[in-house]
Scaffold this motif. Structure first.
Motif, PDB file in Angstrom:
ATOM      1  N   GLY A 485       0.798  -1.221   0.000  1.00 30.25           N
ATOM      2  CA  GLY A 485       0.000   0.000   0.000  1.00 30.25           C
ATOM      3  C   GLY A 485       0.830   1.269   0.000  1.00 30.25           C
ATOM      4  O   GLY A 485       0.298   2.350   0.313  1.00 30.25           O
ATOM      5  N   ARG A 486       2.102   1.159  -0.374  1.00 30.04           N
ATOM      6  CA  ARG A 486       2.952   2.356  -0.408  1.00 30.04           C
ATOM      7  C   ARG A 486       2.544   3.248  -1.574  1.00 30.04           C
ATOM      8  O   ARG A 486       2.193   2.779  -2.663  1.00 30.04           O
ATOM      9  N   ARG A 487       2.613   4.545  -1.349  1.00 33.55           N
ATOM     10  CA  ARG A 487       2.202   5.505  -2.389  1.00 33.55           C
ATOM     11  C   ARG A 487       3.329   5.903  -3.321  1.00 33.55           C
ATOM     12  O   ARG A 487       3.104   6.435  -4.400  1.00 33.55           O
ATOM     13  N   SER A 488       4.585   5.658  -2.916  1.00 32.64           N
ATOM     14  CA  SER A 488       5.710   6.032  -3.753  1.00 32.64           C
ATOM     15  C   SER A 488       6.862   5.062  -3.539  1.00 32.64           C
ATOM     16  O   SER A 488       6.928   4.352  -2.526  1.00 32.64           O
ATOM     17  N   ALA A 489       7.754   5.032  -4.527  1.00 38.94           N
ATOM     18  CA  ALA A 489       8.949   4.192  -4.443  1.00 38.94           C
ATOM     19  C   ALA A 489      10.172   5.105  -4.466  1.00 38.94           C
ATOM     20  O   ALA A 489      10.292   5.973  -5.334  1.00 38.94           O
ATOM     21  N   LEU A 490      11.070   4.887  -3.522  1.00 36.68           N
ATOM     22  CA  LEU A 490      12.284   5.688  -3.441  1.00 36.68           C
ATOM     23  C   LEU A 490      13.414   4.968  -4.172  1.00 36.68           C
ATOM     24  O   LEU A 490      13.810   3.860  -3.793  1.00 36.68           O
ATOM     25  N   LEU A 491      13.928   5.593  -5.234  1.00 36.09           N
ATOM     26  CA  LEU A 491      15.015   5.012  -6.020  1.00 36.09           C
ATOM     27  C   LEU A 491      16.308   5.767  -5.742  1.00 36.09           C
ATOM     28  O   LEU A 491      16.304   6.998  -5.637  1.00 36.09           O
ATOM     29  N   LEU A 492      17.398   5.028  -5.645  1.00 35.46           N
ATOM     30  CA  LEU A 492      18.730   5.634  -5.619  1.00 35.46           C
ATOM     31  C   LEU A 492      19.294   5.465  -7.016  1.00 35.46           C
ATOM     32  O   LEU A 492      19.467   4.340  -7.503  1.00 35.46           O
ATOM     33  N   VAL A 493      19.571   6.584  -7.660  1.00 35.74           N
ATOM     34  CA  VAL A 493      19.935   6.582  -9.077  1.00 35.74           C
ATOM     35  C   VAL A 493      21.339   7.161  -9.255  1.00 35.74           C
ATOM     36  O   VAL A 493      21.691   8.171  -8.622  1.00 35.74           O
ATOM     37  N   ALA A 494      22.123   6.536 -10.125  1.00 36.02           N
ATOM     38  CA  ALA A 494      23.475   7.019 -10.428  1.00 36.02           C
ATOM     39  C   ALA A 494      23.552   7.455 -11.883  1.00 36.02           C
ATOM     40  O   ALA A 494      22.875   6.882 -12.753  1.00 36.02           O
ATOM     41  N   ASN A 495      24.380   8.455 -12.145  1.00 30.12           N
ATOM     42  CA  ASN A 495      24.670   8.794 -13.532  1.00 30.12           C
ATOM     43  C   ASN A 495      25.911   8.034 -13.976  1.00 30.12           C
ATOM     44  O   ASN A 495      26.453   7.201 -13.235  1.00 30.12           O
ATOM     45  N   ALA A 496      26.383   8.290 -15.175  1.00 26.26           N
ATOM     46  CA  ALA A 496      27.505   7.530 -15.730  1.00 26.26           C
ATOM     47  C   ALA A 496      28.771   7.691 -14.906  1.00 26.26           C
ATOM     48  O   ALA A 496      29.616   6.787 -14.859  1.00 26.26           O
ATOM     49  N   GLU A 497      28.919   8.845 -14.238  1.00 31.51           N
ATOM     50  CA  GLU A 497      30.109   9.104 -13.426  1.00 31.51           C
ATOM     51  C   GLU A 497      29.994   8.528 -12.024  1.00 31.51           C
ATOM     52  O   GLU A 497      30.947   8.590 -11.249  1.00 31.51           O
ATOM     53  N   GLY A 498      28.824   7.997 -11.693  1.00 29.97           N
ATOM     54  CA  GLY A 498      28.636   7.423 -10.370  1.00 29.97           C
ATOM     55  C   GLY A 498      28.075   8.388  -9.345  1.00 29.97           C
ATOM     56  O   GLY A 498      27.966   8.042  -8.162  1.00 29.97           O
ATOM     57  N   GLU A 499      27.692   9.614  -9.770  1.00 26.22           N
ATOM     58  CA  GLU A 499      27.084  10.563  -8.849  1.00 26.22           C
ATOM     59  C   GLU A 499      25.655  10.116  -8.529  1.00 26.22           C
ATOM     60  O   GLU A 499      24.885   9.773  -9.430  1.00 26.22           O
ATOM     61  N   LEU A 500      25.319  10.146  -7.252  1.00 23.89           N
ATOM     62  CA  LEU A 500      24.056   9.580  -6.785  1.00 23.89           C
ATOM     63  C   LEU A 500      23.029  10.650  -6.456  1.00 23.89           C
ATOM     64  O   LEU A 500      23.386  11.771  -6.054  1.00 23.89           O
ATOM     65  N   ARG A 501      21.761  10.314  -6.586  1.00 23.84           N
ATOM     66  CA  ARG A 501      20.669  11.144  -6.125  1.00 23.84           C
ATOM     67  C   ARG A 501      19.465  10.249  -5.845  1.00 23.84           C
ATOM     68  O   ARG A 501      19.334   9.154  -6.408  1.00 23.84           O
ATOM     69  N   PHE A 502      18.605  10.682  -4.955  1.00 20.75           N
ATOM     70  CA  PHE A 502      17.398   9.941  -4.636  1.00 20.75           C
ATOM     71  C   PHE A 502      16.225  10.531  -5.420  1.00 20.75           C
ATOM     72  O   PHE A 502      16.105  11.748  -5.564  1.00 20.75           O
ATOM     73  N   VAL A 503      15.365   9.646  -5.905  1.00 22.33           N
ATOM     74  CA  VAL A 503      14.183  10.053  -6.665  1.00 22.33           C
ATOM     75  C   VAL A 503      12.980   9.267  -6.131  1.00 22.33           C
ATOM     76  O   VAL A 503      13.023   8.030  -6.064  1.00 22.33           O
ATOM     77  N   ALA A 504      11.941   9.988  -5.727  1.00 20.53           N
ATOM     78  CA  ALA A 504      10.715   9.333  -5.275  1.00 20.53           C
ATOM     79  C   ALA A 504       9.689   9.374  -6.403  1.00 20.53           C
ATOM     80  O   ALA A 504       9.323  10.448  -6.869  1.00 20.53           O
ATOM     81  N   LEU A 505       9.249   8.206  -6.846  1.00 15.64           N
ATOM     82  CA  LEU A 505       8.289   8.109  -7.929  1.00 15.64           C
ATOM     83  C   LEU A 505       6.956   7.580  -7.412  1.00 15.64           C
ATOM     84  O   LEU A 505       6.915   6.607  -6.637  1.00 15.64           O
ATOM     85  N   SER A 506       5.892   8.213  -7.849  1.00 14.93           N
ATOM     86  CA  SER A 506       4.559   7.833  -7.389  1.00 14.93           C
ATOM     87  C   SER A 506       4.178   6.455  -7.934  1.00 14.93           C
ATOM     88  O   SER A 506       4.450   6.112  -9.091  1.00 14.93           O
ATOM     89  N   LEU A 507       3.537   5.669  -7.078  1.00 15.68           N
ATOM     90  CA  LEU A 507       3.027   4.348  -7.474  1.00 15.68           C
ATOM     91  C   LEU A 507       1.526   4.374  -7.729  1.00 15.68           C
ATOM     92  O   LEU A 507       0.926   3.329  -8.021  1.00 15.68           O
ATOM     93  N   GLN A 508       0.920   5.544  -7.649  1.00 17.81           N
ATOM     94  CA  GLN A 508      -0.529   5.667  -7.828  1.00 17.81           C
ATOM     95  C   GLN A 508      -0.895   5.526  -9.298  1.00 17.81           C
ATOM     96  O   GLN A 508      -0.175   6.009 -10.167  1.00 17.81           O
TER      97      GLN A 508
END
Length: 508
Positions: A485-508
Motif C-alpha cells: 500500500g505504499r504511495r511512492s517508491a524511493l530510487l537511488l539513481v546514479a549517472n555515468a560518473e557514479g554521482e548519486l541522487r534519490f528520486v521518489a516516484l509515485s506508485l498511484q
C-alpha cells in the motif's frame, strides 16, 4: 535642481486654483519611518566609506579614426568636461553615444585603466579594518578607500571569500577613524525599520530607509544563501555598504538587488551580520576561510521522499552520497540517511546543513542525529576542512540511447524500460565500472520518471533502500511496495560518473 522645482511649483499653483490647498494635510500623513533615523544616520555615516578600484585592461578595438598628435578634437571625440561619473546612470549613455560617433580610442594593444565604485564600512578604527563585498574589489590592481571628508587611503586586501561575497581590507590613517559594530541579525523582525548607507552611482554617502521584507532568502547566489531582503533603496554602487538597525548596529552587508532596469525596485538583499561576522573573523585571523567539512552530497527531503523513508514531518537533509575520503564515511553515515540534527542544532531543511557545518570548527567532534529506515540513530563525526564544499546533488541528464521494450509493472507504473547492465550497455553509455545496478533504457514521455528527470543511461542502484542487480529485482521490489500500500517508491539513481541522487516516484 531648478529644473525639478518648476513642475512642482506648477502643481502647487494648479492645486491652489482648484481650491485643494484649503484643506491642509496633517503631519502624520507625510510621515514615513521613525523619527530617530536622522540621529542614527548622523552617528554612523562617518564610518561608511566609498571603495574605488582600478584595473589595467586591454583597450577594445574600434573603427574610429585616431587623431594625430597636436590636432584638436576629432569628429566623434568626447569633448572636455563631458566625462560622466563612473558608475553613474549617464555613463553607459555617454559610452554608447561616442561609440556610435566613432570615438577615438587607444590601440587595442595598449593598456587603459578601468575603474569601479562600491561601498564599505569601518569595523575596527584602531586596526583600520574595512568590510565590503568581494565582487567590489575582485581583480582590482589598486583599491582606494574614500572617507566621508574626501580623504583617500590606499587599501590592502586582508582576505576575501567568494562563497559569501565578503572581503576585508586594511588602511592606515594619520587621523582617527570611526567604526561601527555588528548587531544580531537573528533578532531582527519582519517589518522592522532599517537604514542603508552607501555610494549609489558614484554619488557618495547616501542614506535610504525601509523595512525588513523577508529573512533567510535563497537567491541561488551561493551555497550559504540566507539573505535579508529589504525595500530600502539599494542601487549600483551600494554593494558592500552596511544595513543598520535603529540602534546603529550593522545587521547586514548590502550585496544584491533584483531589478530589470538596473535601479532599485524595492527588492534588495544583504548578507546577515551573523554570517558576515564568522567569515570576517576567519579572514582577520588567517587571511582565508576555514570551514568545516562533512564530506557528503545532499538533497532536499520532499514530501514523497519523506513518505518513502518514514520521516514525519518532512525535515532534514537527505544524504545522497558519501565521500570515501570524507569524515562522514568513518562516522557510519550512509546514503539514504536523513540528517535532522547537527551539533545540537535542528536541520529543518537541506539548506541549513551546509551553513551549520561550515560555521563549525575544523577538527571538532560533533554529535549528529539521523533517521535511517524510519528510526533515529546517533553518530559522532570529527569534521575535516572544506575543500570542494557541501553541495546539493544535481539531477544529471546523460545522453539518450537505445531502449528495451518490456511491458513490466515498472513500465506501466513508472514509465521505465530497464535492462541488466551488460558490458555493451556500459560501453555505449560510458558508465564507470564502479557503478552497479540496473540501467534505464527508455523513459516514457509524460511519465512520473520523466517528470523527475530520469533519463536513458541512468542506473538504478537501490529501490526502497535495497540494492538491485537485475531488472527483475526492480520489478519485484515495485510489486512488493504496491502490495504494502505504499504511495511512492524511493530510487537511488546514479549517472555515468557514479554521482548519486534519490528520486521518489509515485506508485498511484
Amino acid at each position: 535642481m531648478a529644473l525639478a522645482s518648476i513642475p512642482v511649483r506648477r502643481a502647487l499653483f494648479a492645486a491652489a486654483a482648484a481650491g485643494f490647498l484649503a484643506l491642509p494635510l496633517s503631519a502624520p500623513a507625510f510621515a514615513r519611518g521613525p523619527e530617530n533615523i536622522s540621529e542614527v544616520a548622523e552617528r554612523v555615516i562617518d564610518a561608511v566609506v566609498n571603495i574605488s578600484t582600478t584595473q589595467k585592461v586591454a583597450a577594445p578595438p574600434t573603427t574610429g579614426r585616431r587623431p594625430r598628435d597636436g590636432q584638436g578634437q576629432g569628429q566623434g571625440q568626447q569633448p572636455p568636461g563631458a566625462q560622466p561619473q563612473p558608475g553613474s546612470p549617464f555613463e553607459e549613455f555617454f559610452e554608447e553615444f561616442f561609440r556610435r560617433r566613432g570615438e577615438n580610442t587607444p590601440n587595442p594593444r595598449e593598456q587603459r585603466r578601468a575603474s569601479s565604485l562600491g561601498s564599505g564600512f569601518i569595523i575596527d578604527a584602531k586596526e583600520g579594518l574595512v568590510a565590503t563585498n568581494n565582487h567590489v574589489i575582485a581583480d582590482a590592481d589598486e583599491v582606494t578607500v574614500v572617507l566621508t571628508d574626501g580623504t583617500k587611503l590606499k587599501a590592502e586586501v586582508v582576505g576575501r571569500d567568494q562563497k559569501t561575497d565578503i572581503a576585508l581590507l586594511k588602511v592606515k590613517s594619520e587621523k582617527p577613524l570611526k567604526d561601527v559594530k555588528f548587531g544580531d541579525s537573528d533578532g531582527i523582525r519582519l517589518g522592522e525599520w532599517v537604514i542603508a548607507i552607501g555610494n549609489p552611482f558614484g554619488l557618495g554617502g547616501t542614506v535610504t530607509q525601509g523595512i525588513v521584507s523577508a529573512r533567510n532568502r535563497d537567491i541561488k547566489n551561493g551555497p550559504y544563501d540566507n539573505y535579508i531582503q529589504t525595500d530600502a533603496s539599494i542601487n549600483r554602487g551600494n554593494s558592500g555598504g552596511p544595513l543598520f538597525n535603529l540602534r546603529g548596529e550593522v545587521i547586514g552587508i548590502n550585496t544584491a538587488i533584483i531589478s530589470p532596469s538596473g535601479g532599485s525596485i524595492g527588492i534588495g538583499f544583504s548578507v546577515p551580520s551573523k554570517t558576515a561576522m564568522a567569515v570576517i573573523d576567519q579572514l582577520r585571523q588567517f587571511g582565508e576561510t576555514r570551514r568545516g567539512w562533512l564530506g557528503v552530497k545532499i538533497q532536499e527531503v520532499t514530501d514523497e521522499i519523506a513518505e518513502s523513508l518514514g520521516v514525519k514531518p518532512p525535515r532534514g537533509a537527505l544524504i545522497a552520497g558519501v565521500d570515501d575520503k570524507g569524515p562522514a564515511k568513518p562516522a557510519g553515515i550512509e546514503p539514504g540517511d536523513v540528517l535532522i540534527r547537527f551539533d545540537g542544532r535542528e536541520i529543518t531543511s537541506m539548506r541549513d546543513l551546509p551553513r551549520i557545518v561550515a560555521d563549525t570548527a575544523v577538527g571538532k567532534e560533533v554529535d549528529v542525529v539521523l533517521i535511517r529506515k524510519g528510526k533515529e540513530l546517533a553518530k559522532k563525526v570529527t569534521l575535516g576542512r572544506l575543500e570542494d564544499g557541501e553541495r546539493a546533488q544535481p539531477a544529471s541528464l546523460p545522453k539518450s540511447g537505445g531502449a528495451d521494450d518490456d511491458k513490466s509493472t515498472v513500465k506501466k507504473t513508472l514509465g521505465l524500460n530497464l535492462a541488466n547492465l551488460s558490458d555493451d550497455l556500459r560501453k555505449q553509455h560510458k558508465i564507470k565500472e564502479s557503478v552497479k545496478g540496473v540501467i534505464v533504457t527508455e523513459v516514457e514521455p509524460g511519465s512520473a520518471a520523466a517528470e523527475k528527470q530520469l533519463a536513458v543511461g541512468n542506473v538504478i542502484v537501490e529501490v526502497a533502500q535495497e540494492p538491485v542487480a537485475t531488472a527483475e529485482d526492480v520489478t519485484k521490489r515495485i510489486d512488493k511496495l504496491k502490495g504494502e500500500g505504499r504511495r511512492s517508491a524511493l530510487l537511488l539513481v546514479a549517472n555515468a560518473e557514479g554521482e548519486l541522487r534519490f528520486v521518489a516516484l509515485s506508485l498511484q
